[in-house]
Write an enzyme that holds these catalytic residues in place. Structure first.
Site, short mmCIF file in Angstrom:
data_model
loop_
_atom_site.label_atom_id
_atom_site.label_comp_id
_atom_site.label_asym_id
_atom_site.label_seq_id
_atom_site.Cartn_x
_atom_site.Cartn_y
_atom_site.Cartn_z
N ALA A 81 -0.52 -5.38 4.60
CA ALA A 81 -1.21 -4.33 4.45
C ALA A 81 -0.47 -2.94 4.79
CB ALA A 81 -2.37 -4.19 5.42
N ALA A 82 0.84 -3.16 4.65
CA ALA A 82 1.80 -1.84 5.07
C ALA A 82 1.63 -0.92 3.84
CB ALA A 82 3.05 -2.12 5.26
N GLY A 83 1.49 -1.43 2.82
CA GLY A 83 1.40 -0.51 1.35
C GLY A 83 -0.03 0.00 1.47
N ASP A 84 -0.85 -0.89 1.82
CA ASP A 84 -2.36 -0.26 2.03
C ASP A 84 -2.59 0.99 3.20
OD1 ASP A 84 -2.93 -2.10 -0.22
OD2 ASP A 84 -3.74 -3.70 1.46
#
Length: 301
Positions: A251-254
């Site tokens: 979820a880093a990109g999210d």
């Protein structure tokens, strides 16, 4: 208001010392079920990184589908707990909610397999039913964990209503010809950018130029620990990442997208919004899980 259209999953997360080889049985560690899905993650990130409504934060609404199972009820409750409007989350009878099976190794890297479930049944009709909600939005955010025909329909509707459209083309996939011309901000990672362009290059500036030639005026390519490369109206800019010890990159990109979108919605310029997204993403990789790792705005300062 920010409206996020996309996937809602339950993440089944297993820690492993390393990724298993084909045919290998590997003894893992801790197992957790954590609310996730790229759409839901981005909605949660937008909500948490907008700040509290009474302090001028943005309302966030979600359009998506869950099944009529225990996961579906839990996923809806998790979104509500972050103040996300769920009036256009549809519970589908006799259908399983989407899940993601996630392995996370000792270096914090992950490997993910998705079963779309109810997400695969999000249709253009669901988008049309949410038209009044979308009409209230300033920014509409989409990904590619729901059917491409639905994504295309939603982008065209949002554009016709004069909304700012943000597309995260993930998981990596080809998109219909001309669709990128309708997107205000395209935010892929390196792999997704290479797939969209067909260009065999690891140079983010080359990939960004190729995406601009396909019609995307504003391209932000996320580069993990290397930061982000932005190709905007004002030119190309590299944004280095904050150095942190990664525990879990899920979820880093999210989280980056949520921080960026929340920043834009609050009136930041693009550079400020990108910086907020990067701070949030760096914070997130130091925590385990998807939505469990997404920070609130006050935690970044």
């Amino acid at each position: 208001m920010i409206v996020v259209i996309g996937s809602i999953n339950m993440d089944l997360v297993l820690r492993v010392p390393r990724m298993p080889l084909p045919g290998e049985t590997l003894t893992g560690g801790a197992f957790r079920t954590i609310p996730g899905g790229k759409g839901a993650n981005q909605a949660v990130a937008c909500a948490r990184l907008s700040g509290k409504l009474e302090a001028g934060g943005q309302q966030v609404a979600m359009v998506g589908c869950v099944g009529d199972d225990a996961f579906g009820a839990t996923l809806r409750a998790a979104l509500r707990s972050d103040g996300i409007i769920d009036s256009h989350i549809t519970t589908l009878p006799g259908v399983a909610s989407g899940i993601a099976s996630i392995l996370v190794d000792d270096n914090g890297q992950n490997s993910i397999v998705i079963a779309g479930g109810a997400n695969d049944l999000l249709s253009p009709a669901h988008i049309d039913a949410a038209q009044d909600l979308i009409a209230q939005a300033d920014i509409v955010v989409l990904q590619l964990e729901t059917p491409m025909a639905t994504v295309e329909h939603a982008i065209k509707l949002a554009r016709s209503l004069g909304k700012t459209v943000v597309l995260n083309p993930a998981p990596a996939a080809q998109v219909p010809a001309g669709l990128l011309e309708l997107v205000d901000y395209l935010i892929p990672n390196e792999i997704e950018a290479a797939m969209l362009t067909g260009v065999d290059s690891s140079d983010a500036s080359v990939l960004a130029r190729a995406l601009q030639q396909q019609g995307s005026d504003n391209v932000i390519i996320t580069l993990g620990a290397k930061g982000a490369h932005a190709a905007l109206y004002g030119g190309d800019v590299d944004f280095p990442a904050e150095a942190v010890k990664a525990v879990d990159t899920t979820a880093a990109g999210d989280t980056f997208i949520g921080g960026f979108v929340a920043g834009l919605a609050s009136g930041m310029d693009e550079a400020e919004a990108i910086a907020q997204g990067q701070r949030a993403a760096a914070w997130s990789v130091t925590k385990p899980g998807a939505q469990t790792s997404i920070p609130h705005l006050h935690e970044l300062f």
